[in-house]
Design a protein around this motif. Structure first.
Motif, PDB file in Angstrom:
ATOM      1  N   LYS A   1      35.412  34.957  50.475  1.00  0.00           N
ATOM      2  CA  LYS A   1      36.203  36.251  50.645  1.00  0.00           C
ATOM      3  C   LYS A   1      36.116  36.919  49.088  1.00  0.00           C
ATOM      4  CE  LYS A   1      40.359  38.774  51.695  1.00  0.00           C
ATOM      5  NZ  LYS A   1      41.783  38.614  52.190  1.00  0.00           N
ATOM      6  N   ARG A   2      36.384  36.010  47.953  1.00  0.00           N
ATOM      7  CA  ARG A   2      36.353  36.442  46.726  1.00  0.00           C
ATOM      8  C   ARG A   2      35.173  36.722  45.955  1.00  0.00           C
ATOM      9  NH1 ARG A   2      40.018  35.089  42.070  1.00  0.00           N
ATOM     10  NH2 ARG A   2      38.777  35.097  40.236  1.00  0.00           N
TER      11      ARG A   2
ATOM     12  N   ALA B   1      32.549  37.978  47.979  1.00  0.00           N
ATOM     13  CA  ALA B   1      32.031  38.816  48.770  1.00  0.00           C
ATOM     14  C   ALA B   1      32.677  40.144  48.044  1.00  0.00           C
ATOM     15  CB  ALA B   1      32.425  38.943  50.292  1.00  0.00           C
ATOM     16  N   ALA B   2      33.933  40.042  47.409  1.00  0.00           N
ATOM     17  CA  ALA B   2      34.613  41.190  46.654  1.00  0.00           C
ATOM     18  C   ALA B   2      33.905  41.332  45.290  1.00  0.00           C
ATOM     19  CB  ALA B   2      35.992  40.922  46.972  1.00  0.00           C
ATOM     20  N   GLY B   3      33.190  40.453  44.940  1.00  0.00           N
ATOM     21  CA  GLY B   3      32.758  40.723  43.571  1.00  0.00           C
ATOM     22  C   GLY B   3      33.276  39.885  42.655  1.00  0.00           C
TER      23      GLY B   3
END
Length: 287
Positions: A267-268, A270-272
Motif C-alpha cells: 500500500k505504501r 502504491a501510494a508513491g
C-alpha cells in the motif's frame, strides 16, 4: 570417487542439503579443478582465493551453481579443520554452514529451481570471517560506512539476519551475548586485524518506514530498536527480495499480499512511498 568428493558429499548430507541437489553436486565435484582450498579457509586469503576460484569454474547459471557449491563444500571441510584447531565447537561450525541449505531453499522459493547462486557470499563462512551464533550471524570486517567515533577502516562485527532467525528478546539477547564471548575467546584467533570495536548492521529491517507499518511489539521492530541509526537510504531496493520474494523492483500491483507487512508495504509503495534500508550501531545496552 576422489577423497575431496567423498568429504564434501558427507558434509552435504550432514548439513543436510536437499536430496534433489546431491546427484548433480556429486557429478560437479568429480570435475573440480585444483582449487586453493586451504586459502579459502583462511581469513586473510579467503576473498582473493574465491576470486581465483571463480575464474576456474563456470558461472552459476551454467550448471545451477553445482560447481561453485562443490567448491564451497570442499573448502568448508578445510574450515572445519581450522575450527577444530582453534576450539570452535562443531555446533557453531554446522550452524554457520547451515547457510548453504538455506540459500538453496531460498533460491528454489524465488525461482522454482534448485540452484546455488551465493558463492559470491559464502567465502566469508569458509574463511572463518562470518559465524552464526544463535539466531544471528556476525561477520568480522572493516566498518565501511561508519558512525561518528569510528573510521571506515576500523574492524567491527556486521550483523546479518538469516531468513529463519527468531527475533524474540530472549533469542536476540542470547545471540549478542554469545557473540561477545566468542570473539573474546576462540573466535579471536580469526580476528587478524585486532578485536572488533563495535557491532553494526545494515539492513532493510532497520528502515524507518517499518516503524509506521509494524506494531511496536513486532520482532522486526524489536530487532531494529537495538540499533541507533546513523545512515538511511530510502532508494535501496533489497527489501523486494526478502519481503516480497522478488528479484528486484516490480510494479506494486504485482506484489504479493500474503502477510500483514506485505500488505502494508504494498500500500505504501502504491501510494508513491519508499521502504529503503538503514545502517545502525548496536546500542551499549547490548554490547
Amino acid at each position: 570417487m576422489s577423497e575431496i568428493t567423498t568429504r564434501l558429499l558427507a558434509l552435504a548430507e550432514e548439513l543436510p542439503l536437499p536430496p534433489e541437489v546431491l546427484p548433480p553436486l556429486a557429478a560437479a565435484a568429480e570435475t573440480l579443478p585444483d582449487l586453493p582450498l586451504a586459502a579459502l579457509a583462511a581469513p586473510d586469503t579467503a576473498g582473493a582465493a574465491w576470486t581465483q576460484t571463480m575464474a576456474l569454474l563456470p558461472g552459476w547459471e551454467a550448471d545451477g551453481g553445482m560447481s561453485q557449491l562443490a567448491a564451497v563444500l570442499a573448502a568448508a571441510c578445510e574450515t572445519r579443520d581450522a575450527c577444530r584447531r582453534n576450539g570452535v565447537s562443531g555446533e557453531i561450525f554446522l550452524a554457520t554452514m547451515g547457510c548453504i541449505p538455506r540459500f538453496l531453499r531460498e533460491t528454489r522459493e524465488l525461482t522454482g529451481r534448485w540452484a546455488f547462486d551465493r558463492g559470491f557470499w559464502t567465502w566469508r563462512q569458509t574463511g572463518c570471517l562470518l559465524f552464526r551464533l544463535g539466531t544471528l550471524e556476525f561477520e568480522y570486517a572493516a566498518a565501511g560506512a561508519a558512525p561518528a567515533g569510528l573510521s571506515p577502516e576500523d574492524m567491527v562485527l556486521h550483523v546479518h539476519i538469516p531468513s529463519d532467525a527468531t527475533l524474540t528478546r530472549e533469542a536476540l539477547d542470547g545471540s549478542y551475548a554469545q557473540a561477545r564471548r566468542f570473539f573474546a575467546g576462540e573466535g579471536a584467533a580469526f580476528c587478524k586485524n585486532g578485536p572488533p570495536r563495535a557491532v553494526l548492521c545494515g539492513s532493510w529491517l532497520l528502515a524507518p518506514a517499518l516503524d509506521e507499518l509494524l506494531p511496536e511489539e513486532s520482532g522486526i521492530r524489536r530487532f531494529a530498536g537495538d540499533y541507533r541509526r546513523f545512515l538511511v537510504r530510502e532508494d535501496n531496493t533489497e527489501f523486494y527480495r526478502w519481503l516480497f520474494r522478488k528479484p528486484g523492483p516490480v510494479p506494486a500491483e504485482e506484489l504479493p499480499e500474503d502477510t500483514g507487512l506485505q500488505r502494508a508495504a504494498k500500500k505504501r509503495l502504491a501510494a508513491g512511498g519508499r521502504i529503503g534500508m538503514a545502517r545502525g550501531l548496536l546500542r551499549e545496552r547490548e554490547r
